[in-house]
Design a protein around this motif. Structure first.
Motif, PDB file in Angstrom:
ATOM      1  N   GLY A  96       0.814  -1.213   0.000  1.00 37.19           N
ATOM      2  CA  GLY A  96       0.000   0.000   0.000  1.00 37.19           C
ATOM      3  C   GLY A  96       0.848   1.263   0.000  1.00 37.19           C
ATOM      4  N   VAL A  97       1.978   1.203   0.688  1.00 35.30           N
ATOM      5  CA  VAL A  97       2.872   2.361   0.714  1.00 35.30           C
ATOM      6  C   VAL A  97       3.464   2.596  -0.682  1.00 35.30           C
ATOM      7  CG1 VAL A  97       5.033   3.267   1.660  1.00 35.30           C
ATOM      8  CG2 VAL A  97       3.375   2.135   3.170  1.00 35.30           C
ATOM      9  N   VAL A  98       3.883   1.518  -1.324  1.00 38.41           N
ATOM     10  CA  VAL A  98       4.416   1.650  -2.693  1.00 38.41           C
ATOM     11  C   VAL A  98       3.326   2.197  -3.622  1.00 38.41           C
ATOM     12  CG1 VAL A  98       5.301   0.360  -4.690  1.00 38.41           C
ATOM     13  CG2 VAL A  98       6.129  -0.166  -2.371  1.00 38.41           C
ATOM     14  N   TRP A  99       2.122   1.672  -3.474  1.00 38.37           N
ATOM     15  CA  TRP A  99       0.987   2.152  -4.275  1.00 38.37           C
ATOM     16  C   TRP A  99       0.740   3.653  -4.041  1.00 38.37           C
ATOM     17  CZ3 TRP A  99      -3.630   4.123  -2.263  1.00 38.37           C
ATOM     18  CH2 TRP A  99      -4.632   4.394  -3.224  1.00 38.37           C
ATOM     19  N   ALA A 100       0.738   4.068  -2.767  1.00 42.53           N
ATOM     20  CA  ALA A 100       0.459   5.477  -2.444  1.00 42.53           C
ATOM     21  C   ALA A 100       1.558   6.394  -2.985  1.00 42.53           C
ATOM     22  CB  ALA A 100       0.310   5.651  -0.933  1.00 42.53           C
ATOM     23  N   LEU A 101       2.805   5.951  -2.901  1.00 42.25           N
ATOM     24  CA  LEU A 101       3.908   6.751  -3.440  1.00 42.25           C
ATOM     25  C   LEU A 101       3.771   6.905  -4.952  1.00 42.25           C
ATOM     26  CD1 LEU A 101       6.896   5.296  -1.370  1.00 42.25           C
ATOM     27  CD2 LEU A 101       6.192   7.699  -1.382  1.00 42.25           C
ATOM     28  N   ARG A 102       3.479   5.793  -5.617  1.00 44.72           N
ATOM     29  CA  ARG A 102       3.345   5.836  -7.084  1.00 44.72           C
ATOM     30  C   ARG A 102       2.159   6.693  -7.497  1.00 44.72           C
ATOM     31  NH1 ARG A 102       5.869   2.305 -10.394  1.00 44.72           N
ATOM     32  NH2 ARG A 102       4.024   2.248 -11.725  1.00 44.72           N
ATOM     33  N   GLU A 103       1.067   6.568  -6.751  1.00 42.56           N
ATOM     34  CA  GLU A 103      -0.132   7.331  -7.066  1.00 42.56           C
ATOM     35  C   GLU A 103       0.108   8.833  -6.911  1.00 42.56           C
ATOM     36  OE1 GLU A 103      -4.817   7.046  -6.207  1.00 42.56           O
ATOM     37  OE2 GLU A 103      -3.365   7.749  -4.761  1.00 42.56           O
ATOM     38  N   ALA A 104       1.020   9.177  -5.988  1.00 45.12           N
ATOM     39  CA  ALA A 104       1.362  10.587  -5.780  1.00 45.12           C
ATOM     40  C   ALA A 104       2.404  11.064  -6.789  1.00 45.12           C
ATOM     41  CB  ALA A 104       1.869  10.787  -4.354  1.00 45.12           C
ATOM     42  N   GLY A 105       2.760  10.192  -7.749  1.00 46.14           N
ATOM     43  CA  GLY A 105       3.640  10.605  -8.836  1.00 46.14           C
ATOM     44  C   GLY A 105       5.108  10.290  -8.623  1.00 46.14           C
ATOM     45  N   HIS A 106       5.429   9.499  -7.608  1.00 37.77           N
ATOM     46  CA  HIS A 106       6.830   9.158  -7.352  1.00 37.77           C
ATOM     47  C   HIS A 106       7.155   7.822  -8.017  1.00 37.77           C
ATOM     48  CE1 HIS A 106       6.748  12.481  -4.616  1.00 37.77           C
ATOM     49  NE2 HIS A 106       5.732  11.940  -3.978  1.00 37.77           N
ATOM     50  N   ALA A 107       8.185   7.840  -8.832  1.00 38.41           N
ATOM     51  CA  ALA A 107       8.476   6.689  -9.681  1.00 38.41           C
ATOM     52  C   ALA A 107       9.216   5.595  -8.915  1.00 38.41           C
ATOM     53  CB  ALA A 107       9.296   7.141 -10.892  1.00 38.41           C
ATOM     54  N   VAL A 108       8.522   4.979  -7.970  1.00 35.85           N
ATOM     55  CA  VAL A 108       9.118   3.865  -7.227  1.00 35.85           C
ATOM     56  C   VAL A 108       8.906   2.589  -8.044  1.00 35.85           C
ATOM     57  CG1 VAL A 108       8.972   2.503  -5.102  1.00 35.85           C
ATOM     58  CG2 VAL A 108       8.746   4.995  -5.010  1.00 35.85           C
ATOM     59  N   ALA A 109      10.018   2.072  -8.595  1.00 35.02           N
ATOM     60  CA  ALA A 109       9.897   0.973  -9.547  1.00 35.02           C
ATOM     61  C   ALA A 109       9.922  -0.395  -8.878  1.00 35.02           C
ATOM     62  CB  ALA A 109      11.018   1.070 -10.576  1.00 35.02           C
ATOM     63  N   GLY A 110      10.460  -0.477  -7.672  1.00 32.47           N
ATOM     64  CA  GLY A 110      10.512  -1.769  -7.009  1.00 32.47           C
ATOM     65  C   GLY A 110      11.468  -1.743  -5.837  1.00 32.47           C
TER      66      GLY A 110
END
Ligand code: ADP
Ligand code: MG
Length: 384
Positions: A96-110
């Motif tokens: 969920g944290v990875v999802w929230a970061l990505r949804e906020a536009g942060h390119a967390v790839a893995g």
């Protein structure tokens, strides 16, 4: 849990050393219960118990998760495929944290993540927020996102609300992300302004005991939602944005204005008096009167028990027994219906109180509670 041990286990699991090791603590709320979704005041402090995570960044679209505290092997997910509601396991929190970061536009790839925790789960000490915050802080550092602590807390709350599906306020994540050693965090949940309030128990010859009743609450369950809905109804009936806007000196008039809404009246009275209790505790701690917060804590328990009605026999037994045995103050802490209580006591009385509580539980046929001292500790930080 030592950073080195967690790093070693990471290396065994993933075949290379982690790029870093981070920690985020659980928390105890000193005062300010069920105020956070009413735009009110809370005052948590961080526990020495923490979730430790060894983490490496991956840029190939793979997220691997492992917990030393859960049966089962490494779970592999794809950050691009994460969607709320698809995961009922523990992995929903870090995912969920990875999802929230990505949804906020942060390119967390893995990432590769291995974690290990000393925060008891489901004890009202917020192991879930500690787990979210440690992952958010690690990814913030590894991906150079430059997010501030309070922003990480907000994203973690989004993860818990929307991805995990637990309707919690902002307190737990902010406490885990922002607390400082030797202090409690006075947080205004409306504008998120924070003040570190000195909370030096040892200097006053005092201790704060946490008594985990081992009764498990169901946080996302119906009772929490009902209280929350009741508070919203109260605010609507009173014509305010949130119960925070009902001033303490206007409480009687507000209660009178609620007509025959008896249940709503009780909820409103708890929230408004609880906000005032937080302000009183802040004032006392700022003037060094640590001992004097005891009766305010006890008042808070009575309000949660009788007005908000979220205590349970085990929590009441801790409070009643502690007070009868000479504690300065005691109250349930956390969401309610189980979890933990806190007890403020002279250092000289710790053993007597602990014994009295254990005996009372044995006498009532309850599971032996876990009692430990809570020292106001550091918020999330990098360990290596
Ligand atoms: P609390 O936050 O009060 O401890 P919650 O029900 O909100 O209780 O969160 C507990 C859940 O968080 C656990 O059921 C589990 O899914 C997850 N969790 C907490 N700590 C760990 C851990 N060390 N490893 C894996 N999952 C964990
Ligand atoms: Mg939780």
């Amino acid at each position: 849990m030592g950073a080195q041990r967690v790093a070693e286990r990471f290396t065994e699991l993933y075949g290379a050393a982690p790029q870093g090791v981070w920690a985020a603590p659980g928390r105890v709320n000193l005062i300010g219960e069920h105020t956070d979704y009413n735009d009110g005041f809370v005052m948590p402090f961080a526990l020495p118990h923490q979730v430790v995570a060894a983490v490496s960044r991956r840029d190939d679209g793979v997220l691997r998760l492992h917990s030393a505290d859960v049966e089962g092997g490494v779970v592999e997910l794809a950050p691009t495929a994460l969607a709320p509601g698809g995961d009922a396991e523990w992995t929903a929190y870090p995912a969920g944290v990875v999802w929230a970061l990505r949804e906020a536009g942060h390119a967390v790839a893995g990432a590769d993540i291995h974690l290990s925790s000393t925060v008891p789960t489901g004890a009202g000490l917020s192991s879930s927020a500690a787990l979210e915050v440690v992952v958010a802080l690690a990814l913030n550092d590894l991906y150079g996102l430059g997010l501030r602590r309070w922003q990480l807390a907000r994203l973690c709350q989004r993860a818990e609300n929307l991805y995990v599906g637990a309707p919690t306020g902002i307190m737990d994540q902010t406490a885990s992300a922002c607390c400082e050693p030797g202090h409690a965090l006075f947080l205004d949940t409306r504008d998120l302004s924070q003040h570190q309030i000195p909370f030096d128990l040892a200097a006053g010859g005092l201790r704060l005991l946490v008594v985990d009743t081992q009764v498990k609450h169901a946080h996302s369950g119906g009772e929490y939602g009902k209280r929350r809905a009741g508070c919203e109804k109260g605010a609507a009936l009173l014509g305010v944005d949130a119960l925070r806007d009902v001033p303490y000196d206007g409480l009687d008039a507000a209660l009178a204005g609620l007509g025959d809404e008896e249940e709503v009246r009780r909820l409103v009275r708890h929230v408004v008096t609880e906000d005032q209790r937080v302000e009183r505790v802040v004032g006392l701690l700022r003037s060094g009167e640590v001992r004097a917060i005891g009766p305010v804590l006890t008042e808070g328990h009575v309000s949660l028990r009788d007005d908000f009605r979220i205590s349970c026999p085990e929590l009441d037994l801790v409070v009643d027994t502690a007070l009868a045995a000479g504690a300065l103050g005691a109250r349930m802490t956390g969401g309610g219906f189980g979890g933990s209580a806190i007890v403020l006591t002279e250092v000289t009385e710790v053993d007597t109180l602990t014994k009295a509580i254990e005996e009372a539980f044995a006498g009532a046929g309850f599971t032996t509670p876990r009692v430990f001292e809570a020292v106001p500790s550091a918020g999330a930080h990098r360990l290596d």
